[in-house]
Design an enzyme around this catalytic site. Structure first.
Site, PDB file in Angstrom:
ATOM      1  N   LYS A   1     -12.214 -46.621  20.410  1.00 30.53           N
ATOM      2  CA  LYS A   1     -11.363 -47.015  21.537  1.00 30.53           C
ATOM      3  C   LYS A   1      -9.878 -46.822  21.234  1.00 30.53           C
ATOM      4  O   LYS A   1      -9.036 -47.602  21.632  1.00 30.53           O
ATOM      5  CB  LYS A   1     -11.635 -48.464  21.957  1.00 30.53           C
ATOM      6  CG  LYS A   1     -13.084 -48.814  22.182  1.00 30.53           C
ATOM      7  CD  LYS A   1     -13.849 -47.740  22.957  1.00 30.53           C
ATOM      8  CE  LYS A   1     -13.294 -47.477  24.359  1.00 30.53           C
ATOM      9  NZ  LYS A   1     -13.946 -46.275  24.987  1.00 30.53           N
ATOM     10  N   SER A   2      -9.589 -45.722  20.541  1.00 34.66           N
ATOM     11  CA  SER A   2      -8.193 -45.422  20.189  1.00 34.66           C
ATOM     12  C   SER A   2      -7.711 -44.102  20.771  1.00 34.66           C
ATOM     13  O   SER A   2      -6.670 -43.586  20.354  1.00 34.66           O
ATOM     14  CB  SER A   2      -8.044 -45.378  18.660  1.00 34.66           C
ATOM     15  OG  SER A   2      -8.339 -46.616  18.084  1.00 34.66           O
ATOM     16  N   GLY A   3      -8.461 -43.532  21.714  1.00 29.38           N
ATOM     17  CA  GLY A   3      -8.096 -42.242  22.281  1.00 29.38           C
ATOM     18  C   GLY A   3      -8.987 -41.112  21.790  1.00 29.38           C
ATOM     19  O   GLY A   3      -8.614 -39.939  21.864  1.00 29.38           O
ATOM     20  N   THR A   4     -10.179 -41.463  21.315  1.00 29.97           N
ATOM     21  CA  THR A   4     -11.105 -40.489  20.749  1.00 29.97           C
ATOM     22  C   THR A   4     -11.457 -39.378  21.741  1.00 29.97           C
ATOM     23  O   THR A   4     -11.384 -38.189  21.412  1.00 29.97           O
ATOM     24  CB  THR A   4     -12.405 -41.178  20.298  1.00 29.97           C
ATOM     25  OG1 THR A   4     -12.088 -42.301  19.476  1.00 29.97           O
ATOM     26  CG2 THR A   4     -13.293 -40.222  19.542  1.00 29.97           C
ATOM     27  N   THR A   5     -11.855 -39.756  22.949  1.00 30.54           N
ATOM     28  CA  THR A   5     -12.292 -38.776  23.944  1.00 30.54           C
ATOM     29  C   THR A   5     -11.168 -37.807  24.274  1.00 30.54           C
ATOM     30  O   THR A   5     -11.384 -36.590  24.377  1.00 30.54           O
ATOM     31  CB  THR A   5     -12.766 -39.499  25.224  1.00 30.54           C
ATOM     32  OG1 THR A   5     -13.722 -40.508  24.882  1.00 30.54           O
ATOM     33  CG2 THR A   5     -13.400 -38.519  26.195  1.00 30.54           C
TER      34      THR A   5
ATOM     35  N   HIS B   1     -16.037 -41.793  13.403  1.00 28.71           N
ATOM     36  CA  HIS B   1     -15.382 -43.104  13.293  1.00 28.71           C
ATOM     37  C   HIS B   1     -15.453 -43.614  11.857  1.00 28.71           C
ATOM     38  O   HIS B   1     -15.006 -44.727  11.571  1.00 28.71           O
ATOM     39  CB  HIS B   1     -16.081 -44.120  14.202  1.00 28.71           C
ATOM     40  CG  HIS B   1     -15.856 -43.900  15.674  1.00 28.71           C
ATOM     41  ND1 HIS B   1     -14.636 -43.519  16.199  1.00 28.71           N
ATOM     42  CD2 HIS B   1     -16.706 -44.041  16.739  1.00 28.71           C
ATOM     43  CE1 HIS B   1     -14.755 -43.410  17.520  1.00 28.71           C
ATOM     44  NE2 HIS B   1     -15.980 -43.726  17.867  1.00 28.71           N
TER      45      HIS B   1
ATOM     46  N   ARG C   1      -4.412 -46.529  17.589  1.00 27.62           N
ATOM     47  CA  ARG C   1      -3.792 -47.115  18.773  1.00 27.62           C
ATOM     48  C   ARG C   1      -3.244 -48.487  18.422  1.00 27.62           C
ATOM     49  O   ARG C   1      -3.697 -49.130  17.470  1.00 27.62           O
ATOM     50  CB  ARG C   1      -4.863 -47.242  19.869  1.00 27.62           C
ATOM     51  CG  ARG C   1      -4.356 -47.494  21.267  1.00 27.62           C
ATOM     52  CD  ARG C   1      -5.538 -47.491  22.223  1.00 27.62           C
ATOM     53  NE  ARG C   1      -5.121 -47.298  23.604  1.00 27.62           N
ATOM     54  CZ  ARG C   1      -5.928 -46.995  24.600  1.00 27.62           C
ATOM     55  NH1 ARG C   1      -7.229 -46.850  24.368  1.00 27.62           N
ATOM     56  NH2 ARG C   1      -5.481 -46.835  25.827  1.00 27.62           N
TER      57      ARG C   1
ATOM     58  N   ARG D   1     -11.530 -45.515  31.250  1.00 35.03           N
ATOM     59  CA  ARG D   1     -11.164 -46.778  31.880  1.00 35.03           C
ATOM     60  C   ARG D   1      -9.798 -46.670  32.556  1.00 35.03           C
ATOM     61  O   ARG D   1      -9.700 -46.365  33.728  1.00 35.03           O
ATOM     62  CB  ARG D   1     -11.184 -47.920  30.860  1.00 35.03           C
ATOM     63  CG  ARG D   1     -10.925 -49.293  31.487  1.00 35.03           C
ATOM     64  CD  ARG D   1     -11.107 -50.433  30.501  1.00 35.03           C
ATOM     65  NE  ARG D   1     -10.591 -51.670  31.059  1.00 35.03           N
ATOM     66  CZ  ARG D   1      -9.411 -52.195  30.738  1.00 35.03           C
ATOM     67  NH1 ARG D   1      -8.639 -51.613  29.820  1.00 35.03           N
ATOM     68  NH2 ARG D   1      -8.996 -53.309  31.304  1.00 35.03           N
TER      69      ARG D   1
END
Length: 322
Positions: free
Chosen positions: A67-71, A130, A152, A284
């Site tokens: 949830k740190s901008g992976t995508t 990860h 992030r 999101r």
């Protein structure tokens, strides 16, 4: 071969049972393995990748804490590396496939039947992970392949993590309250945590070996994406030419990989990807500073103190005030 596989699986099960464990977020338990907390399936993937993965010098590893901008970074990296092969956006893979399919997680590949998937990958091979730097396969650490890491602000990371894992939890499991999640987060009891050690491992490597590891912050990309896209391309040895800059190739890469573009694609609105997670849950808000809408003053003070204590003297810092 089947017997050997069963034997190995039994050994890994015994190992997992022997490890310290705590309550997980989207899984019942996380286990302390090689100084970090993992879900059980990830441990098996890590062990297999450490044993069998042979990195090539041209490989690119997109690393991140969840949830740190992976995508976003996966999409950007894929678009940058493959820009000569897909100059037309009409048939670009990012329009037909989720970034997690184009840049698969290494520990997920090695959780399953990995031999065919690895051998059939086009080069340069792109992988996501990860996994903390010390637990990456030795061939990654010792080869000339490149590692790009994104982190992030820990405030936003918590909010996005909490929302995401409440979305993907089993239907039979109760929702994790923000208070309970925050308590675990502050103790580092989170998948692939402690988050501060995760960041610091890659941060240290980026300082010691800047040609090996490129360290990025999500907030910096949001602030000046064009600068950092050029920086990534230069790091990977495929800098944008003057003609490409003049003709708008950089802007094209940015637009193709943008949150708005990806979220609006039909391919990302339905269906599942890694671990059968619905694709729509990977998109999101993509906002910086959303945490201010959720944090109480005591929460803010608690996390600020943890960041100060854990990152002190490292040179790594984050803005903790809106």
């Amino acid at each position: 071969m089947a017997f050997t596989g069963e034997l190995q699986e039994n050994e890994e099960e015994k190992l997992i049972i022997s490890l310290p464990r705590e309550k997980g977020w989207a899984v019942p338990y996380v286990y302390l393995f090689q100084d970090f907390w993992y879900p059980s399936h990830a441990i098996q993937g890590v062990i297999n990748s450490q044993k069998y993965f042979q990195a090539k010098d041209g490989d690119v590893i997109v690393a991140s804490f969840p949830k740190s901008g992976t995508t976003w970074l996966k999409a950007l990296t894929f678009a940058i590396v493959n820009r000569q092969h897909f100059s037309s956006h009409k048939n670009h893979p990012l329009l037909a496939s989720n970034p997690h399919q184009l840049v698969p997680f290494l520990h997920h590949i090695f959780f399953g039947d990995f031999h065919d998937q690895i051998s059939n990958m086009a080069e340069p091979r792109l992988f996501g992970t990860h996994v903390p730097f010390p637990s990456l396969p030795k061939s990654i650490q010792e080869s000339n392949c490149k590692v790009i890491y994104i982190c992030r602000n820990p405030f936003d990371t918590f909010i996005y993590f909490w929302y995401f894992f409440n979305k993907i939890k089993p239907e039979t499991s109760p929702e994790l309250t923000m208070e309970e999640g925050f308590e675990r987060y502050c103790k580092g009891l989170i998948e692939f945590g402690p988050w501060w050690n995760h960041m610091l491992c890659y941060w240290k490597e980026s300082i010691d070996r800047p040609n090996k590891v490129l360290f990025l912050k999500y907030e910096d990309l949001k602030d000046d994406i064009s600068f950092h896209v050029k920086r990534v391309a230069e790091f990977l040895g495929c800098p944008f030419t003057q003609d490409e800059e003049i003709s708008g190739v950089i802007e094209s890469v940015i637009n193709l990989s943008s949150f708005e573009k990806m979220k609006d694609l039909e391919v990302n609105k339905s269906g599942t990807t890694v671990l059968n997670i619905e694709k729509k849950y990977f998109f999101r808000k993509a906002e910086v500073g959303d945490w201010v809408n959720y944090f109480s003053l005591p929460m803010r003070e608690t996390l600020s103190k943890i960041i100060e204590d854990k990152l002190s003297g490292s040179g790594l810092s984050f803005k903790t005030c809106p």
